[in-house]
Design a protein around this motif. Structure first.
Motif, PDB file in Angstrom:
ATOM      1  N   PHE A 161       0.802  -1.233   0.000  1.00  0.00           N
ATOM      2  CA  PHE A 161       0.000   0.000   0.000  1.00  0.00           C
ATOM      3  C   PHE A 161       0.834   1.282   0.000  1.00  0.00           C
ATOM      4  CE2 PHE A 161      -2.846  -3.283   1.512  1.00  0.00           C
ATOM      5  CZ  PHE A 161      -4.041  -2.972   0.883  1.00  0.00           C
ATOM      6  N   ALA A 203     -13.502  -4.410   2.750  1.00  0.00           N
ATOM      7  CA  ALA A 203     -13.191  -3.194   3.517  1.00  0.00           C
ATOM      8  C   ALA A 203     -13.062  -1.984   2.610  1.00  0.00           C
ATOM      9  CB  ALA A 203     -11.899  -3.391   4.308  1.00  0.00           C
ATOM     10  N   GLY A 204     -12.806  -2.215   1.317  1.00  0.00           N
ATOM     11  CA  GLY A 204     -12.504  -1.083   0.455  1.00  0.00           C
ATOM     12  C   GLY A 204     -13.627  -0.648  -0.443  1.00  0.00           C
ATOM     13  N   PHE A 257      -9.944   6.845   9.570  1.00  0.00           N
ATOM     14  CA  PHE A 257      -9.228   5.612   9.235  1.00  0.00           C
ATOM     15  C   PHE A 257      -8.627   4.974  10.482  1.00  0.00           C
ATOM     16  CE2 PHE A 257      -9.224   8.231   5.400  1.00  0.00           C
ATOM     17  CZ  PHE A 257      -9.725   7.328   4.465  1.00  0.00           C
ATOM     18  N   GLY A 294      -5.588   0.404   3.986  1.00  0.00           N
ATOM     19  CA  GLY A 294      -5.961   0.790   2.614  1.00  0.00           C
ATOM     20  C   GLY A 294      -6.303   2.255   2.450  1.00  0.00           C
ATOM     21  N   PHE A 300      -5.336   3.996  -0.842  1.00  0.00           N
ATOM     22  CA  PHE A 300      -6.111   3.472  -1.966  1.00  0.00           C
ATOM     23  C   PHE A 300      -7.545   4.029  -1.927  1.00  0.00           C
ATOM     24  CE2 PHE A 300      -8.667   0.355  -4.200  1.00  0.00           C
ATOM     25  CZ  PHE A 300      -7.904   0.080  -5.320  1.00  0.00           C
ATOM     26  N   GLY A 301      -8.158   3.998  -0.733  1.00  0.00           N
ATOM     27  CA  GLY A 301      -9.540   4.481  -0.577  1.00  0.00           C
ATOM     28  C   GLY A 301      -9.646   5.950  -0.955  1.00  0.00           C
TER      29      GLY A 301
HETATM   30  C1  HEM Z   1     -12.864   5.636   2.545  1.00  0.00           C
HETATM   31  C2  HEM Z   1     -12.407   4.440   2.617  1.00  0.00           C
HETATM   32  C3  HEM Z   1     -12.062   3.712   3.906  1.00  0.00           C
HETATM   33  C4  HEM Z   1     -12.363   4.002   5.212  1.00  0.00           C
HETATM   34  C5  HEM Z   1     -13.147   5.191   5.743  1.00  0.00           C
HETATM   35  C6  HEM Z   1     -11.771   2.959   6.034  1.00  0.00           C
HETATM   36  C7  HEM Z   1     -11.819   2.921   7.423  1.00  0.00           C
HETATM   37  C8  HEM Z   1     -11.185   1.963   8.202  1.00  0.00           C
HETATM   38  C9  HEM Z   1     -11.153   1.963   9.638  1.00  0.00           C
HETATM   39  C10 HEM Z   1     -11.793   3.013  10.548  1.00  0.00           C
HETATM   40  C11 HEM Z   1     -10.449   0.879  10.032  1.00  0.00           C
HETATM   41  C12 HEM Z   1     -10.155   0.470  11.478  1.00  0.00           C
HETATM   42  C13 HEM Z   1      -8.854   1.157  11.897  1.00  0.00           C
HETATM   43  C14 HEM Z   1      -8.549   1.090  13.379  1.00  0.00           C
HETATM   44  O1  HEM Z   1      -9.125   0.261  14.075  1.00  0.00           O
HETATM   45  O2  HEM Z   1      -7.701   1.901  13.860  1.00  0.00           O
HETATM   46  C15 HEM Z   1     -10.031   0.161   8.857  1.00  0.00           C
HETATM   47  C16 HEM Z   1      -9.295  -1.006   8.861  1.00  0.00           C
HETATM   48  C17 HEM Z   1      -8.930  -1.686   7.711  1.00  0.00           C
HETATM   49  N1  HEM Z   1      -9.131  -1.270   6.407  1.00  0.00           N
HETATM   50 FE1  HEM Z   1     -10.042   0.427   5.798  1.00  0.00          FE
HETATM   51  N2  HEM Z   1     -11.150   2.059   5.209  1.00  0.00           N
HETATM   52  C18 HEM Z   1     -11.289   2.478   3.907  1.00  0.00           C
HETATM   53  C19 HEM Z   1     -10.776   1.874   2.775  1.00  0.00           C
HETATM   54  C20 HEM Z   1     -10.061   0.702   2.753  1.00  0.00           C
HETATM   55  C21 HEM Z   1      -9.530   0.063   1.557  1.00  0.00           C
HETATM   56  C22 HEM Z   1      -9.643   0.637   0.138  1.00  0.00           C
HETATM   57  C23 HEM Z   1      -8.938  -1.107   1.955  1.00  0.00           C
HETATM   58  C24 HEM Z   1      -8.209  -2.151   1.140  1.00  0.00           C
HETATM   59  C25 HEM Z   1      -7.977  -2.111  -0.116  1.00  0.00           C
HETATM   60  C26 HEM Z   1      -9.082  -1.187   3.403  1.00  0.00           C
HETATM   61  C27 HEM Z   1      -8.616  -2.227   4.176  1.00  0.00           C
HETATM   62  C28 HEM Z   1      -8.638  -2.246   5.561  1.00  0.00           C
HETATM   63  C29 HEM Z   1      -8.084  -3.336   6.353  1.00  0.00           C
HETATM   64  C30 HEM Z   1      -7.441  -4.609   5.806  1.00  0.00           C
HETATM   65  C31 HEM Z   1      -8.244  -2.970   7.703  1.00  0.00           C
HETATM   66  C32 HEM Z   1      -7.790  -3.776   8.910  1.00  0.00           C
HETATM   67  C33 HEM Z   1      -6.366  -3.349   9.286  1.00  0.00           C
HETATM   68  C34 HEM Z   1      -5.775  -4.152  10.448  1.00  0.00           C
HETATM   69  O3  HEM Z   1      -6.532  -4.644  11.297  1.00  0.00           O
HETATM   70  O4  HEM Z   1      -4.537  -4.254  10.495  1.00  0.00           O
HETATM   71  N3  HEM Z   1      -9.763  -0.088   3.845  1.00  0.00           N
HETATM   72  N4  HEM Z   1     -10.495   0.854   7.741  1.00  0.00           N
END
Ligand code: HEM
Length: 506
Positions: A144, A311-312, A444, A453, A456-457
């Motif tokens: 990423f 998630a994305g 995020f 991500g 990317f998002g």
């Molecule tokens: C506007 C778009 C997005 C928002 C608002 C968002 C929001 C979030 C939030 C709030 C978390 C939890 C973080 C934490 O607990 O501190 C999270 C985790 C995660 N997100 Fe996103 N996300 C977005 C886009 C994406 C995209 C595009 C991907 C992958 C291509 C992605 C993959 C993940 C993954 C894999 C996690 C878990 C990370 C971990 O536990 O190590 N997200 N996201």
């Protein structure tokens, strides 16, 4: 054989005794936080503090926002809630939140999710805990970087021209546009292409198999929601029952697709700049970095691809949907954004490039303000993995306790954002940002377990906004039901009903 002389009498006595025991159990359980000197919001038997969301009346993120506001209005720096009967620590003070997410992260590495490790497709980053999470996070982090995002930009650009084609067709019909559906198809195309290497054709055909799959993935039945909440609340019991969280039809769809893609690429020696290729490389070669050094298994490849999609896809399409809605409601902000887009693109041969998007400062402000007002992930959580003493308090959070952070509550707190319901991108000028606590904006999450991500998002959302705002002027159509409310039984904070916009070519 009977204690009294009748079966009925014995049954009544049994039920009364059980009723009394249960009442004592709940009373005792629901005083956990009071016993620990942590202010609590009074729970209701049997769902604790999340009755409204369990009954399907509101999304749980809104329930948590109300709890945040109640605790804050009482001057509390933190509080305690109950999810069914499980206590969850509920920090309000942003310094406490910073400690949990970042400074004292080693106490809060895990998420409080129940995972059956034998379930296929469950070994993904969002679910994993402890060393398995650390190893996987370290392997996936290089996927990423800004460099990788720049490479993937070309794949996104293909979807952007399909988006414009679809929009032209919709606008020609002179009918209002269901912007939520158009953008869901756009993100389906991008993530489907980047995570699975597929040409999903969702923008051309709403009934395409991948769009249908996306709908199915997020359609969670009441029974499935209850099962999930039960498993999250009583993980030991769920483990004992070997409860499964997988849905067979989803597992089959994904495994067939991933196996097919890998076979095709390996047979034809074909390679592409996408997530799938990076995952295949990690399956075939020892990944670089500080971890166990083991290549990914096929199941791990498929698990990461599905979580990137899950998630994305909806997080980004919801972000864009709300951004278009707010821009349609605020024409002066929309005009200002269009002016910036035209000005910067003129310096880049009128081409929407990665570098041009990075230069658009007002665009970032519009996106940030949308994420503040309508954060797709309205809350995040952690699990305390060893007893943790709260600094400056004589209170210890016990190992095993979950922590709930209300992102929506913080983002709507008038102490950080005066007149919080107003859409105002000026809140995110560099100067205004520097006046706020860093943890007052958490779309995020934060710390080592934040959203992997994020880049990317943001990139795909910005691309969607730039290409449509450059070409169309949007207003809200009267078919849109206002004021907007949030869909109750949903994973992300999405609008209830459709958002209909009028689009006029500029
Ligand atoms: C506007 C778009 C997005 C928002 C608002 C968002 C929001 C979030 C939030 C709030 C978390 C939890 C973080 C934490 O607990 O501190 C999270 C985790 C995660 N997100 Fe996103 N996300 C977005 C886009 C994406 C995209 C595009 C991907 C992958 C291509 C992605 C993959 C993940 C993954 C894999 C996690 C878990 C990370 C971990 O536990 O190590 N997200 N996201």
């Amino acid at each position: 054989m009977f204690v009294s002389n009748s079966l009925l009498g014995d049954l009544i006595a049994l039920f009364v005794t059980l009723g009394v025991l249960l009442t004592f159990y709940f009373k005792w359980t629901y005083q956990y936080w009071t016993r620990r000197n942590v202010p609590q919001i009074d729970p209701h038997i049997p769902f604790g503090n999340i009755s409204e969301s369990i009954k399907g009346r509101e999304i749980v993120g809104v329930t948590f926002k109300k709890i945040y506001q109640q605790l804050k209005s009482q001057g509390c720096r933190h509080g305690g809630i109950y999810i069914f009967t499980q206590p969850s620590y509920f920090p309000i003070d942003l310094d406490y939140i910073r400690n949990i997410l970042t400074k004292d992260f080693q106490y809060f590495v895990d998420r409080p999710f129940y995972v059956n490790e034998k379930d296929p497709l469950q070994a993904h980053l969002l679910n994993l805990s402890g060393t398995r999470w650390r190893n996987m996070r370290s392997k996936l982090t290089p996927t990423f970087t800004s460099g990788k995002m720049k490479l993937m930009f070309h794949i996104m650009a293909e979807s952007q021209s399909d988006l414009l084609k679809r929009m032209d067709k919709e606008a020609e019909s002179l009918e209002p546009i269901n912007i939520k559906e158009v953008l869901a198809c756009f993100t389906t195309n991008i993530i489907g292409s980047c995570a699975f290497g597929l040409d999903c054709k969702a923008l051309e055909d709403e009934n395409s198999p991948f769009r249908q799959f996306g709908k199915k993935l997020f359609k969670i039945s009441v029974l499935h929601r209850l099962k999930r909440t039960f498993a999250a609340t009583f993980p030991d019991f769920a483990k004992f029952l070997r409860m499964s969280n997988s849905r067979k039809e989803i597992v089959k769809f994904i495994m067939d697709m991933v196996e097919g893609t890998i076979e095709y690429r390996e047979k034809n020696n074909y390679s592409r700049n996408d997530f799938m290729q990076l995952l295949i490389d990690m399956k075939n070669n020892k990944p670089k970095g500080d971890h166990d050094g083991k290549p990914l298994t096929l199941d791990e490849v498929a698990s990461q691809a599905i979580v990137f999609f899950a998630a994305g896809f909806e997080t980004s399409s919801t972000l864009m949907t709300f951004a278009f809605y707010e821009l349609a409601k605020n024409p002066h902000i929309q005009d200002k954004l269009r002016e910036e887009i035209n000005l910067i693109l003129a310096e880049h041969n009128n081409e929407i490039s990665y570098d041009a998007i990075q230069e658009m400062k007002y665009l970032s402000q519009v996106i940030d303000e949308t994420l503040r007002l309508h954060p797709p992930a309205a809350q995040t959580s952690r699990k305390c993995i060893k007893d943790y003493k709260i600094p400056d308090q004589d209170i210890t959070i016990e190992k095993g306790t979950s922590v709930t952070v209300s992102i929506l509550g913080i983002h709507h707190d008038p102490d950080y954002y005066p007149d919080p319901e107003k859409f105002d991108p000026e809140r995110f000028t560099e100067e205004n940002k520097s006046l706020r606590h860093n943890y007052a904006f958490l779309p995020f999450g934060e710390g080592p377990r934040n959203c992997i991500g994020m880049r990317f998002g943001l990139l795909q959302s910005k691309m969607g906004l730039v290409s449509l705002i450059k070409n169309y002027k949007f207003t809200v159509n009267e078919k849109t039901k206002e004021p907007i409310t949030y869909q109750p039984a949903h994973v992300v904070l999405a609008a209830q009903g459709e958002i209909w916009l009028n689009a006029q070519k500029v």
